[in-house]
Design a protein around this motif. Structure first.
Motif, PDB file in Angstrom:
ATOM      1  N   UNK A 246      10.245  17.814  -6.058  1.00 42.40           N
ATOM      2  CA  UNK A 246       9.965  16.653  -5.227  1.00 42.40           C
ATOM      3  C   UNK A 246       8.554  16.115  -5.468  1.00 42.40           C
ATOM      4  N   UNK A 247       7.568  16.984  -5.546  1.00 42.54           N
ATOM      5  CA  UNK A 247       6.192  16.539  -5.695  1.00 42.54           C
ATOM      6  C   UNK A 247       5.959  15.873  -7.053  1.00 42.54           C
TER       7      UNK A 247
ATOM      8  N   UNK B 161       5.606  10.831 -10.569  1.00 44.48           N
ATOM      9  CA  UNK B 161       6.113   9.863 -11.537  1.00 44.48           C
ATOM     10  C   UNK B 161       6.111   8.452 -10.955  1.00 44.48           C
ATOM     11  N   UNK B 162       6.623   8.344  -9.727  1.00 43.19           N
ATOM     12  CA  UNK B 162       6.649   7.031  -9.082  1.00 43.19           C
ATOM     13  C   UNK B 162       5.243   6.570  -8.711  1.00 43.19           C
TER      14      UNK B 162
ATOM     15  N   UNK C  29       4.889   5.426  -1.128  1.00 42.84           N
ATOM     16  CA  UNK C  29       4.059   4.666  -0.191  1.00 42.84           C
ATOM     17  C   UNK C  29       4.048   5.320   1.187  1.00 42.84           C
ATOM     18  N   UNK C  30       5.211   5.774   1.639  1.00 39.47           N
ATOM     19  CA  UNK C  30       5.327   6.394   2.962  1.00 39.47           C
ATOM     20  C   UNK C  30       4.679   7.770   2.991  1.00 39.47           C
ATOM     21  N   UNK C  31       4.978   8.600   1.990  1.00 41.57           N
ATOM     22  CA  UNK C  31       4.457   9.971   1.993  1.00 41.57           C
ATOM     23  C   UNK C  31       2.964  10.025   1.682  1.00 41.57           C
TER      24      UNK C  31
ATOM     25  N   UNK D 276      -1.421  15.644  -8.592  1.00 39.49           N
ATOM     26  CA  UNK D 276      -0.539  15.679  -9.765  1.00 39.49           C
ATOM     27  C   UNK D 276      -0.700  14.422 -10.623  1.00 39.49           C
ATOM     28  N   UNK D 277      -1.683  13.588 -10.285  1.00 43.31           N
ATOM     29  CA  UNK D 277      -1.915  12.353 -11.026  1.00 43.31           C
ATOM     30  C   UNK D 277      -3.172  12.458 -11.890  1.00 43.31           C
TER      31      UNK D 277
END
Length: 287
Positions: A52-53, A58-59, A89-91, A102-103
């Motif tokens: 999930x993370x 990626x998004x 955006x929400x999370x 992770x970016x």
């Protein structure tokens, strides 16, 4: 109005017609779509089921790219891509550091994500669109299909009613179409099970098609390339299963917009449909 444009993988392959119609229609309506530089896949279903993370990462990278271009709005015409990117955006509001870890480059949270119907109805406006209609879709009975990802989960999308949305209905009415009232407008078509569990796709898509036919629809309007692909390409198999013809064309909402705004059939990608819409569109004097 300048809006970041995320075509995603489908709109540059199986849904090229959706891509072209969307770009041309929004330009006509005064929206300057700026393609996100070096965008990457949103992660799709496989990534989101695996980690999930990292799928959020990626998004989120696409949001970073938009932010670096000075864009504060972004749209993804694919409902699945929209849903995945909107979830970031929400999370991000709840745990920004975890996502940024992770970016390669940190996201600052400065981009608002909209689905295509939101751009048309809320940012452009129904009245503006109606004022530009040159060829109303009078007599064409359209079943608006939202699918399962434009409105749900409601805490993520925060768009219209989760099970009885009306935005696309109102848009189609502004184009002069006769909007069909039906019960399957937010059902799932089977989505990405098209390759791994075809029986699920045939069951769900078949129910949607039969419901639209029973409601008297001439065509179904969609805003998702997965929905269009399943409902169009699987009709022959579904018809064999149920023992009758359905002959239900599946058109993108921006294609119907294009026709009502005066685009010619030659400017649209209607020839590649397995279920051709040309006969019913000619019968209703739309083309």
């Amino acid at each position: 109005m300048k809006v970041g444009y995320y075509p995603g993988c489908s709109l540059e392959s199986t849904a090229e017609g959706y891509n072209e119609a969307t770009i041309n229609v929004l330009e006509t309506l005064g929206v300057d779509l700026v393609e996100i530089d070096d965008w990457n896949c949103c992660g799709s279903t496989p990534a989101h089921q695996t980690d999930h993370l990292l799928a959020l990462g990626l998004s989120a990278r696409n949001l970073v790219q938009a932010e670096e271009q000075g864009l504060d709005k972004m749209t993804a015409p694919c409902a699945a891509c929209y849903n995945h990117i909107k979830q970031v955006e929400v999370e991000f509001e709840e745990h920004p550091e975890e996502i940024n870890n992770v970016l390669e480059k940190p996201y600052k949270g400065g981009v608002s994500v909209y689905n295509l119907i939101e751009i048309l109805v809320d940012l452009v406006g129904i009245d503006t669109i109606e004022s530009k209609v040159k060829k109303p879709l009078r007599g064409l009975k359209v079943a608006p299909f939202y699918g399962c990802l434009l409105t749900r989960p409601a805490k993520v999308t925060n768009f219209d009613h989760p099970t009885d949305p009306q935005s696309m209905d109102r848009l189609l009415e502004a184009l002069g179409a006769e909007v069909v009232d039906w019960g399957s407008k937010t059902d799932c078509c089977g989505a990405s099970y098209v390759l791994t569990a075809t029986d699920i796709v045939l069951k769900h898509s078949g129910n949607i098609l039969k419901d639209a036919k029973a409601a008297g629809a001439d065509v179904i309007s969609v805003a998702c390339p997965l929905c269009q692909l399943n409902l169009d390409s699987r009709q022959t198999e579904i018809e064999k299963q149920i023992g009758r013809n359905l002959n239900m064309p599946i058109l993108y909402i921006t294609e119907l917009l294009a026709l009502s705004l005066g685009f010619s059939k030659g400017e649209l990608d209607l020839e590649k449909r397995l279920v051709s819409p040309k006969s019913i569109l000619k019968k209703k004097s739309v083309i």
